[in-house]
Design a protein around this motif. Sequence first.
Motif, mmCIF file in Angstrom:
data_model
loop_
_atom_site.group_PDB
_atom_site.id
_atom_site.type_symbol
_atom_site.label_atom_id
_atom_site.label_comp_id
_atom_site.label_asym_id
_atom_site.label_seq_id
_atom_site.Cartn_x
_atom_site.Cartn_y
_atom_site.Cartn_z
ATOM 1 N N TYR A 150 0.832 -1.201 0.000
ATOM 2 C CA TYR A 150 0.000 0.000 0.000
ATOM 3 C C TYR A 150 0.870 1.255 0.000
ATOM 4 O O TYR A 150 0.602 2.203 -0.740
ATOM 5 C CB TYR A 150 -0.935 -0.030 1.220
ATOM 6 C CG TYR A 150 -1.786 1.217 1.336
ATOM 7 C CD1 TYR A 150 -2.892 1.389 0.515
ATOM 8 C CD2 TYR A 150 -1.466 2.213 2.249
ATOM 9 C CE1 TYR A 150 -3.654 2.528 0.608
ATOM 10 C CE2 TYR A 150 -2.224 3.360 2.353
ATOM 11 C CZ TYR A 150 -3.329 3.514 1.525
ATOM 12 O OH TYR A 150 -4.082 4.651 1.619
ATOM 13 N N ASP A 151 1.902 1.306 0.809
ATOM 14 C CA ASP A 151 2.797 2.465 0.865
ATOM 15 C C ASP A 151 3.528 2.653 -0.473
ATOM 16 O O ASP A 151 3.725 3.786 -0.922
ATOM 17 C CB ASP A 151 3.832 2.291 1.995
ATOM 18 C CG ASP A 151 3.186 2.390 3.380
ATOM 19 O OD1 ASP A 151 2.096 2.999 3.449
ATOM 20 O OD2 ASP A 151 3.765 1.854 4.338
ATOM 21 N N TYR A 152 3.913 1.546 -1.078
ATOM 22 C CA TYR A 152 4.599 1.621 -2.378
ATOM 23 C C TYR A 152 3.673 2.237 -3.450
ATOM 24 O O TYR A 152 4.073 3.133 -4.181
ATOM 25 C CB TYR A 152 5.062 0.217 -2.787
ATOM 26 C CG TYR A 152 5.694 0.178 -4.154
ATOM 27 C CD1 TYR A 152 6.979 0.657 -4.359
ATOM 28 C CD2 TYR A 152 4.984 -0.323 -5.246
ATOM 29 C CE1 TYR A 152 7.556 0.627 -5.608
ATOM 30 C CE2 TYR A 152 5.545 -0.355 -6.503
ATOM 31 C CZ TYR A 152 6.837 0.119 -6.684
ATOM 32 O OH TYR A 152 7.403 0.088 -7.925
ATOM 33 N N ILE A 153 2.430 1.746 -3.496
ATOM 34 C CA ILE A 153 1.472 2.252 -4.496
ATOM 35 C C ILE A 153 1.152 3.712 -4.229
ATOM 36 O O ILE A 153 1.092 4.537 -5.148
ATOM 37 C CB ILE A 153 0.196 1.384 -4.512
ATOM 38 C CG1 ILE A 153 0.526 -0.009 -5.044
ATOM 39 C CG2 ILE A 153 -0.898 2.032 -5.357
ATOM 40 C CD1 ILE A 153 -0.617 -0.978 -4.941
ATOM 41 N N MET A 154 0.952 4.076 -2.971
ATOM 42 C CA MET A 154 0.634 5.462 -2.613
ATOM 43 C C MET A 154 1.805 6.387 -2.944
ATOM 44 O O MET A 154 1.614 7.535 -3.353
ATOM 45 C CB MET A 154 0.257 5.572 -1.129
ATOM 46 C CG MET A 154 -1.089 4.958 -0.814
ATOM 47 S SD MET A 154 -2.411 5.553 -1.864
ATOM 48 C CE MET A 154 -2.605 7.192 -1.258
#
Length: 164
Positions: free
Chosen positions: A4-8
């Motif tokens: 999730y952090d990577y995509i955000m």
Amino acid sequence: MKLYDYIMGKVFRCITLAPFMCLFFVCSCRTIKYVPVESYADSVVVEKLVEVQLPPDSVTIRALLECDENGKVVLNWLDIANSKNAEAQLTIDSLGNLLAKMKTQKDTVYLPSKEVTVTKEVKVPYPVEKELTRWQQFRMDFGGWAMCIVVISILILIVYKIKK
């Protein structure tokens, strides 16, 4: 949570860079200004007379022939309509033979004609509105060399990766 952090992070980067990319594309586009090119041709005009043959004219002949008491042919009346270039003659000889002679002349008319010969066509460019300064010309040349260096570097990297 890591995905999730990577995509955000990627989305945040795209949102941050989008206005700069739009500004880059809007500022880099210009309308194309065409420089008109004047062309002229050296040509020679020769006026000469061209011979045109007209068809020969015609003749209309109407005649009334009758026989008399002795059995000989007699010309009662004759109507000959000659035109400009044709002449007809009708005669009856002593034996009663009808002889027709016609003379026609070919009518030749000479009409003027113009013949144009183009020897060579020369295009003369208009002067450019504003010449490039030395600094602008250097940047143009340097940009070309830089593009060549980038392409060669990419090709070298691809070959290196393939061999590895």
